[in-house]
Design a protein around this motif. Structure first.
Motif, PDB file in Angstrom:
ATOM      1  N   LYS A  90       0.814  -1.214   0.000  1.00 43.07           N
ATOM      2  CA  LYS A  90       0.000   0.000   0.000  1.00 43.07           C
ATOM      3  C   LYS A  90       0.849   1.266   0.000  1.00 43.07           C
ATOM      4  O   LYS A  90       0.439   2.294  -0.515  1.00 43.07           O
ATOM      5  CB  LYS A  90      -0.948  -0.007   1.204  1.00 43.07           C
ATOM      6  N   LYS A  91       2.028   1.163   0.595  1.00 47.14           N
ATOM      7  CA  LYS A  91       2.857   2.362   0.701  1.00 47.14           C
ATOM      8  C   LYS A  91       3.499   2.750  -0.637  1.00 47.14           C
ATOM      9  O   LYS A  91       3.965   3.867  -0.803  1.00 47.14           O
ATOM     10  CB  LYS A  91       3.929   2.178   1.779  1.00 47.14           C
ATOM     11  N   TRP A  92       3.562   1.804  -1.571  1.00 45.12           N
ATOM     12  CA  TRP A  92       4.256   2.096  -2.827  1.00 45.12           C
ATOM     13  C   TRP A  92       3.529   3.127  -3.677  1.00 45.12           C
ATOM     14  O   TRP A  92       4.139   3.935  -4.343  1.00 45.12           O
ATOM     15  CB  TRP A  92       4.432   0.819  -3.654  1.00 45.12           C
ATOM     16  N   ASN A  93       2.221   3.027  -3.719  1.00 54.10           N
ATOM     17  CA  ASN A  93       1.451   3.930  -4.571  1.00 54.10           C
ATOM     18  C   ASN A  93       0.374   4.581  -3.731  1.00 54.10           C
ATOM     19  O   ASN A  93      -0.720   4.073  -3.616  1.00 54.10           O
ATOM     20  CB  ASN A  93       0.810   3.160  -5.730  1.00 54.10           C
ATOM     21  N   ARG A  94       0.725   5.710  -3.142  1.00 53.23           N
ATOM     22  CA  ARG A  94      -0.240   6.345  -2.249  1.00 53.23           C
ATOM     23  C   ARG A  94      -1.524   6.716  -2.980  1.00 53.23           C
ATOM     24  O   ARG A  94      -2.567   6.876  -2.378  1.00 53.23           O
ATOM     25  CB  ARG A  94       0.381   7.572  -1.593  1.00 53.23           C
ATOM     26  N   ALA A  95      -1.388   6.871  -4.287  1.00 59.60           N
ATOM     27  CA  ALA A  95      -2.566   7.235  -5.076  1.00 59.60           C
ATOM     28  C   ALA A  95      -3.557   6.069  -5.154  1.00 59.60           C
ATOM     29  O   ALA A  95      -4.710   6.278  -5.487  1.00 59.60           O
ATOM     30  CB  ALA A  95      -2.146   7.649  -6.463  1.00 59.60           C
ATOM     31  N   PRO A 143       4.667   1.046 -14.293  1.00 57.07           N
ATOM     32  CA  PRO A 143       3.663   0.117 -13.757  1.00 57.07           C
ATOM     33  C   PRO A 143       3.229   0.528 -12.352  1.00 57.07           C
ATOM     34  O   PRO A 143       4.053   0.948 -11.549  1.00 57.07           O
ATOM     35  CB  PRO A 143       4.400  -1.223 -13.733  1.00 57.07           C
ATOM     36  N   LEU A 144       1.940   0.414 -12.070  1.00 53.10           N
ATOM     37  CA  LEU A 144       1.405   0.786 -10.756  1.00 53.10           C
ATOM     38  C   LEU A 144       0.952  -0.431  -9.956  1.00 53.10           C
ATOM     39  O   LEU A 144       1.249  -0.551  -8.780  1.00 53.10           O
ATOM     40  CB  LEU A 144       0.204   1.717 -10.920  1.00 53.10           C
ATOM     41  N   SER A 150       2.148  -2.733  -6.894  1.00 47.00           N
ATOM     42  CA  SER A 150       1.259  -3.322  -5.882  1.00 47.00           C
ATOM     43  C   SER A 150       0.428  -4.460  -6.461  1.00 47.00           C
ATOM     44  O   SER A 150      -0.071  -4.349  -7.577  1.00 47.00           O
ATOM     45  CB  SER A 150       0.277  -2.267  -5.360  1.00 47.00           C
ATOM     46  N   LEU A 151       0.272  -5.517  -5.680  1.00 50.88           N
ATOM     47  CA  LEU A 151      -0.721  -6.539  -6.043  1.00 50.88           C
ATOM     48  C   LEU A 151      -2.079  -6.042  -5.557  1.00 50.88           C
ATOM     49  O   LEU A 151      -2.315  -5.916  -4.354  1.00 50.88           O
ATOM     50  CB  LEU A 151      -0.364  -7.886  -5.404  1.00 50.88           C
ATOM     51  N   LEU A 152      -2.958  -5.717  -6.497  1.00 48.28           N
ATOM     52  CA  LEU A 152      -4.235  -5.078  -6.162  1.00 48.28           C
ATOM     53  C   LEU A 152      -5.337  -6.084  -5.877  1.00 48.28           C
ATOM     54  O   LEU A 152      -6.331  -5.773  -5.232  1.00 48.28           O
ATOM     55  CB  LEU A 152      -4.707  -4.199  -7.321  1.00 48.28           C
TER      56      LEU A 152
END
Lengths: 379, 379
Positions: free
Chosen positions: B44-49, B109-110, B144-146
């Motif tokens: 979760k911290k990788w992509n705050r968006a 990549p997000l 992130s693995l979403l």
């Protein structure tokens, strides 16, 4: 990815489109891609914001919107049996289950990716029929087919669909925002889909493993075959094989400030409502007498000597929306929903404060023996 | 979708996380989901968006960016054989092939969705190892693995991965913008991956159908077993089983105005460059002497009495980037690339104007018999 071929005016192989469409036998991946391209020519006009790309699909988002991503896999022998479901219905349903997830987020679907892994025996008209069903539902909701992947498969058919949608951040309805006092509502009657599955499994001699387990699980026996009218049978079969994702309803409900939480009903009310309660850290009280049951299901249950509530609570695959709303707003919401969609909303219970111990779901007016079975799991 | 469980602090079943991690046998879907959740806490911290959601994952996009979507399926018995590839490598590769597509679009990549359909025989530590490889590469690129979907499978393992990335619209490099006079470039040596596959297929007695067809196709015979040093073997095996997607290179190349078009090399230079030429409506002239070949591949080819160019042109699965750039800018581009990435760029040919007839690819310094085989197709 076959994205590049859907989007550009070239071919991986040196065949003109005329030649391919003349052959149209879909015996190779290139045939399939050519067929897809031809069939999706009109998809570009649906979402002008979409720019379809090369190694990936490129999508421009409207400002102040959020993207929503959903993905589900359907596996032959686990989720469907090609002796029972038609290829057209399978195509429809592959997209429908994902559109239902998008609807549950209050989002507008924009485009889909279709990954399909096919044993050689299914090449040809089967794939055309599959695409017919898939694209019919795509057209109904103007969801562009953006691309995906086609591969072979040694034994079974695998379909993995991803849908992209968009939603205003304030309109997103999560599962975690139900509050004590809220009413628990659904967008339509429950249990029809499972009744359809049971009818089909009795119609055919051979049951798939999944269907067999599910039929056994709910204690239907072969001698229970119902002698229903064809209209009722058709209605129940249709609920199972061609479920209608509540896309417009989801968008509308997402916009209502009185709606506090939302999800779709894919695994049965009992299981899905438990998830909502976990997520919102609340409990729920359900009134068995308020659970909406269709006339068709009532007739079916009478013939089977079953309680229709058992199917409504545990059957699954209803793809109606389950949501909570502020109690004082329900009457107005129901009226406006009725006016807009020409059908009813149903309130079937109430959210309660959490307790440290005890079950998350409380039932009123429900025989305890109905609650004994556990929902079926696809794994 | 198991999204809801990755994102929220509840469980589908009434087991505490402590109990599940103690058992950690991954025998049910719930075990698998619990294990996934535990292992992706830091994502979760990788992509705050990113705001991870319920029925779907919700992602906020940076203004003025475009979303890029890629999706690929890997099928047991078609794309891999579990007698040859390790579970960790399989996890890595499932994500790598999609990150390579994202890289080819010049996008960052997000997040990813992982759909996995597993026969019961593979439950347990195999899935943990798979996830280990998958999450190692996720960490390397902070993807992130979403969420995704987990299902059973009657026979074979199916893995379908979707990756979402973002890119500034002006930085997108399509396949359709190569111009006559542009140089044709690649980010690394070609053919190692296929050599790795051949080594592995000789190492084991049993070949998968796909590998067998591929080995036959390129006319390797069992008596060709090379007696290479373990360092060389390891390097070639690694190129096949743990390919490195050129994510940072793709982002950097996407930002260079001198770069006119880009794609990734998944099916071999001959096939992929043909696609680029089709898309850009141009031809290409390739100089066989300029095709970059690693020392390891040279040693392998010598042992096999093969021309390494055959593997470099038709082998596939290199996952290097293929791009075109303005000729006058190449020296500067090469210098800056070398400085940034501590490795070389290679120019191996030139884009030519289109002709009404004749082949799209012209070859210099290449024996005609090398061009005879056709690339292998996974369908």
């Amino acid at each position: 990815m076959f994205l590049e071929v859907l989007s550009n005016s070239y071919w991986l192989i040196d065949l003109s489109i005329g030649e391919i469409l003349k052959r149209m036998k879909i015996q190779t991946e290139d045939d399939w891609i050519a067929y897809l391209k031809k069939k999706t020519e009109n998809h570009k006009k649906w979402n002008r914001a979409l720019l379809i790309g090369d190694d990936g699909a490129v999508i421009s988002q409207k400002s102040h919107k959020r993207m929503v991503l959903c993905s589900d896999t359907l596996v032959e022998g686990i989720h469907f049996d090609l002796n029972h479901i038609s290829w057209k219905d399978l195509g429809w349903k592959s997209l429908a289950v994902n559109l239902s997830d998008i609807a549950a987020m209050g989002a507008t679907p924009l485009g889909s990716l279709l990954n399909i892994s096919t044993p050689k025996k299914y090449f040809g008209d089967h794939l055309k029929d599959f695409l017919h069903g898939y694209l019919k539902l795509s057209s109904d909701h103007k969801v562009s087919l953006l691309g995906g992947d086609t591969t072979g498969s040694p034994h079974s058919l695998f379909i993995s669909v991803t849908v992209l949608g968009e939603v205003s951040p304030k309109k997103i309805k999560t599962r975690s925002m139900a509050n004590p006092g809220d009413l628990i509502c659904v967008t339509g009657p429950l249990g029809d889909s499972h009744a359809g599955l049971v009818i089909q499994s009795f119609k055919n001699e051979s049951l798939s493993e999944g269907e067999f387990r599910e039929a056994i699980h709910l204690s239907h026996r072969r001698e229970d075959i119902p002698s229903l009218s064809s209209v009722i049978k058709k209605s129940l079969l249709s609920a199972h094989y061609r479920p209608i994702p509540r896309v417009e309803e989801g968008i509308w409900l997402g916009r209502q400030s009185s709606v506090t939480s939302m999800m779709d009903l894919s695994d049965g009310l009992a299981k899905d409502l438990t998830r909502l309660c976990h997520s919102s850290e609340v409990r729920a009280q359900i009134d068995g007498q308020q659970i909406p049951i269709s006339k068709a299901l009532k007739a079916f249950a009478q013939d089977c000597k079953k309680n229709p509530l058992e199917l409504a609570l545990f059957g699954g695959e209803d793809y109606e929306l389950l949501f909570t709303c502020k109690e004082k707003s329900f009457s107005s919401l129901q009226l406006r929903f009725q006016k807009k969609f020409k059908k009813s909303l149903f309130a079937l219970g109430k959210i309660l404060p959490s307790k440290k111990q005890g079950p998350l779901l409380e039932w009123l007016h429900l025989s305890p023996n109905i609650l004994a079975p556990k929902p079926f799991e696809h794994f």
